[in-house]
Design a protein around this motif. Sequence first.
Motif, PDB file in Angstrom:
ATOM      1  N   ALA A 260      78.401 -66.615  94.921  1.00  0.00           N
ATOM      2  CA  ALA A 260      77.885 -65.458  95.655  1.00  0.00           C
ATOM      3  C   ALA A 260      78.691 -65.213  96.925  1.00  0.00           C
ATOM      4  N   LEU A 261      79.114 -66.298  97.575  1.00  0.00           N
ATOM      5  CA  LEU A 261      79.925 -66.157  98.779  1.00  0.00           C
ATOM      6  C   LEU A 261      81.311 -65.618  98.436  1.00  0.00           C
ATOM      7  N   LEU A 262      81.898 -66.123  97.352  1.00  0.00           N
ATOM      8  CA  LEU A 262      83.202 -65.630  96.918  1.00  0.00           C
ATOM      9  C   LEU A 262      83.149 -64.143  96.589  1.00  0.00           C
ATOM     10  N   GLN A 263      82.051 -63.709  96.021  1.00  0.00           N
ATOM     11  CA  GLN A 263      81.903 -62.297  95.677  1.00  0.00           C
ATOM     12  C   GLN A 263      81.957 -61.411  96.923  1.00  0.00           C
ATOM     13  N   ARG A 264      81.543 -61.975  98.044  1.00  0.00           N
ATOM     14  CA  ARG A 264      81.503 -61.180  99.274  1.00  0.00           C
ATOM     15  C   ARG A 264      82.758 -61.347 100.121  1.00  0.00           C
ATOM     16  N   THR A 265      83.640 -62.263  99.743  1.00  0.00           N
ATOM     17  CA  THR A 265      84.860 -62.457 100.516  1.00  0.00           C
ATOM     18  C   THR A 265      86.113 -62.125  99.720  1.00  0.00           C
ATOM     19  N   ALA A 266      85.947 -61.734  98.449  1.00  0.00           N
ATOM     20  CA  ALA A 266      87.098 -61.376  97.620  1.00  0.00           C
ATOM     21  C   ALA A 266      87.553 -59.958  97.943  1.00  0.00           C
ATOM     22  N   ARG A 267      88.881 -59.727  97.888  1.00  0.00           N
ATOM     23  CA  ARG A 267      89.412 -58.389  98.103  1.00  0.00           C
ATOM     24  C   ARG A 267      88.923 -57.458  97.007  1.00  0.00           C
ATOM     25  N   GLY A 268      88.549 -56.290  97.385  1.00  0.00           N
ATOM     26  CA  GLY A 268      88.058 -55.328  96.416  1.00  0.00           C
ATOM     27  C   GLY A 268      89.054 -55.080  95.304  1.00  0.00           C
ATOM     28  N   SER A 269      90.364 -55.146  95.598  1.00  0.00           N
ATOM     29  CA  SER A 269      91.384 -54.873  94.585  1.00  0.00           C
ATOM     30  C   SER A 269      91.442 -55.954  93.524  1.00  0.00           C
ATOM     31  N   GLN A 270      90.940 -57.172  93.868  1.00  0.00           N
ATOM     32  CA  GLN A 270      90.982 -58.266  92.905  1.00  0.00           C
ATOM     33  C   GLN A 270      89.665 -58.432  92.187  1.00  0.00           C
ATOM     34  N   ALA A 271      88.664 -57.665  92.588  1.00  0.00           N
ATOM     35  CA  ALA A 271      87.340 -57.821  92.006  1.00  0.00           C
ATOM     36  C   ALA A 271      87.275 -57.141  90.646  1.00  0.00           C
ATOM     37  N   GLU A 272      86.496 -57.707  89.733  1.00  0.00           N
ATOM     38  CA  GLU A 272      86.272 -57.094  88.451  1.00  0.00           C
ATOM     39  C   GLU A 272      85.259 -55.971  88.612  1.00  0.00           C
ATOM     40  N   PRO A 273      85.161 -55.056  87.631  1.00  0.00           N
ATOM     41  CA  PRO A 273      84.142 -54.010  87.715  1.00  0.00           C
ATOM     42  C   PRO A 273      82.758 -54.628  87.785  1.00  0.00           C
ATOM     43  N   PRO A 274      81.823 -54.013  88.534  1.00  0.00           N
ATOM     44  CA  PRO A 274      80.471 -54.555  88.650  1.00  0.00           C
ATOM     45  C   PRO A 274      79.803 -54.654  87.291  1.00  0.00           C
ATOM     46  N   GLU A 275      78.815 -55.567  87.215  1.00  0.00           N
ATOM     47  CA  GLU A 275      78.074 -55.720  85.971  1.00  0.00           C
ATOM     48  C   GLU A 275      77.369 -54.420  85.622  1.00  0.00           C
ATOM     49  N   ARG A 276      77.316 -54.108  84.345  1.00  0.00           N
ATOM     50  CA  ARG A 276      76.607 -52.925  83.893  1.00  0.00           C
ATOM     51  C   ARG A 276      75.371 -53.371  83.151  1.00  0.00           C
ATOM     52  N   SER A 277      74.262 -52.821  83.511  1.00  0.00           N
ATOM     53  CA  SER A 277      73.012 -53.165  82.850  1.00  0.00           C
ATOM     54  C   SER A 277      72.870 -52.386  81.568  1.00  0.00           C
ATOM     55  N   SER A 278      71.928 -52.766  80.723  1.00  0.00           N
ATOM     56  CA  SER A 278      71.676 -52.040  79.491  1.00  0.00           C
ATOM     57  C   SER A 278      71.206 -50.630  79.779  1.00  0.00           C
ATOM     58  N   GLU A 279      70.502 -50.433  80.912  1.00  0.00           N
ATOM     59  CA  GLU A 279      70.044 -49.106  81.290  1.00  0.00           C
ATOM     60  C   GLU A 279      71.229 -48.198  81.573  1.00  0.00           C
ATOM     61  N   ASP A 280      72.295 -48.738  82.216  1.00  0.00           N
ATOM     62  CA  ASP A 280      73.493 -47.950  82.473  1.00  0.00           C
ATOM     63  C   ASP A 280      74.140 -47.506  81.167  1.00  0.00           C
ATOM     64  N   GLY A 281      74.190 -48.423  80.192  1.00  0.00           N
ATOM     65  CA  GLY A 281      74.789 -48.067  78.921  1.00  0.00           C
ATOM     66  C   GLY A 281      74.016 -46.985  78.206  1.00  0.00           C
ATOM     67  N   ASP A 282      72.687 -47.103  78.228  1.00  0.00           N
ATOM     68  CA  ASP A 282      71.857 -46.089  77.588  1.00  0.00           C
ATOM     69  C   ASP A 282      72.057 -44.732  78.255  1.00  0.00           C
ATOM     70  N   ARG A 283      72.144 -44.741  79.609  1.00  0.00           N
ATOM     71  CA  ARG A 283      72.296 -43.496  80.337  1.00  0.00           C
ATOM     72  C   ARG A 283      73.655 -42.854  80.010  1.00  0.00           C
ATOM     73  N   ASP A 284      74.714 -43.687  79.913  1.00  0.00           N
ATOM     74  CA  ASP A 284      76.033 -43.152  79.573  1.00  0.00           C
ATOM     75  C   ASP A 284      76.037 -42.560  78.180  1.00  0.00           C
ATOM     76  N   GLY A 285      75.317 -43.223  77.254  1.00  0.00           N
ATOM     77  CA  GLY A 285      75.250 -42.723  75.900  1.00  0.00           C
ATOM     78  C   GLY A 285      74.578 -41.366  75.826  1.00  0.00           C
ATOM     79  N   MET A 286      73.517 -41.234  76.610  1.00  0.00           N
ATOM     80  CA  MET A 286      72.809 -39.955  76.615  1.00  0.00           C
ATOM     81  C   MET A 286      73.685 -38.854  77.195  1.00  0.00           C
ATOM     82  N   LEU A 287      74.458 -39.194  78.245  1.00  0.00           N
ATOM     83  CA  LEU A 287      75.333 -38.186  78.846  1.00  0.00           C
ATOM     84  C   LEU A 287      76.425 -37.772  77.859  1.00  0.00           C
ATOM     85  N   ALA A 288      76.975 -38.766  77.133  1.00  0.00           N
ATOM     86  CA  ALA A 288      78.014 -38.462  76.153  1.00  0.00           C
ATOM     87  C   ALA A 288      77.483 -37.558  75.051  1.00  0.00           C
ATOM     88  N   ALA A 289      76.227 -37.820  74.647  1.00  0.00           N
ATOM     89  CA  ALA A 289      75.610 -36.986  73.615  1.00  0.00           C
ATOM     90  C   ALA A 289      75.405 -35.559  74.101  1.00  0.00           C
TER      91      ALA A 289
END
Length: 289
Positions: A260-289
Motif C-alpha cells: 500500500a505504501l509502494l502504491q502511494r510512492t510509485a511514479r505515476g508513469s510506472q504504475a499499472e492501470p487501476p483495478e477495474r471492478s465487475s461493475e465497471d466492465g458491465d457499465r462499459d459493455g452497456m455503453l458499447a451496446a
Amino acid sequence: MNIRGTFGDAPAGTAVVGPSGLAAAVRMPGGWTTKLLLVVGGLSLLSFATQVVRHGLQLQPPGLNSAERWFFVDREMGVPAWFSASLLLLAGERLWRVATAARERGEPWVRHWKLLAVAFVYLSLDELTEIHEQVITPVREVFDLSGALAFAWVVVAAPLVLVFGVVFLRFLVSLPTWTRWAFVISAICYVGGALGVEMIGAVLAERSGVISTTTTVVDGVSTVTENLTIPTLTYGFVVGVEEALEMVGSVLFLGAVTVALLQRTARGSQAEPPERSSEDGDRDGMLAA
C-alpha cells in the motif's frame, strides 16, 4: 526492507493502483514476505522441539532450559516474542507512512491509517510486556469464568475487536480488492490465533496447569508471585499454533501495508492501470451496446 524512494514520489491526486492478486498484495521487495514466513516456520519448529524433548520424550539434556527460555513461544522476552513485536512495530511504522502519503495526496481515511498505526504500536508493546494478562485475574474473579474463558482477557478483547471492525468497515471496503482481502486474511490469522486458539489453550491450562508460588523479600516487604506451568505436549502444540497464526497474520499484514505504501510512492508513469471492478466492465459493455 527499506522501500523509501524505491520508485520515486507519485504526484498528488494520482489514483492508487491496486495489486493484481493476493500474492502481489502481500509481496514485499526482495522476497521479504517469503523470508519472514520461513522465519515463522523455523521458530515454530524450534519451539515445538523443546516441548517434544521435555514433555514427549521426558528428557532433560543440558541446555534444554536455555533453549526453552529463548525459543518456546509461550515465554516472555524470548526470540519469538521479539520477532512478533518487531513485525507489529514495523507494520505500525509503515501504516503511519501510508497515512502521511495519503494526506499529501489528498486522500480520505488518513485518520483511519493513523489509528491503525497507533493500534499496531500498542500491540507490539503488548507482545513483549503482556499487558493484557493483567486483566485476567480481576475479570475472572468478577464474572467467575472458567473453561474456554479461563484466560479472561478474551472477554474484554472480543468486544473491542468487534467495535474496531465496525469502525473500520467502510475504510476496509474502500481499499482495492486484493489489498482488502490481504487485510481480512491477515486479521483472521491474527485474531483466530490470539482469541480462538487461546481459548483452547485456556481449557488445557485449567485441566493440566500447575501453579507454583514464589516469595521474594526486599527491604522486609514480601512479594508473592504465582506462575502457571502447563507441563503437557498438547499444550505446547496448541500454543505453538496460536503464536504461529499471529506471526503469519503479522507478516501478511506487513506485506499488505508495504505494498500500500509502494502504491502511494510509485511514479505515476510506472504504475499499472487501476483495478477495474465487475461493475465497471458491465457499465462499459452497456455503453458499447
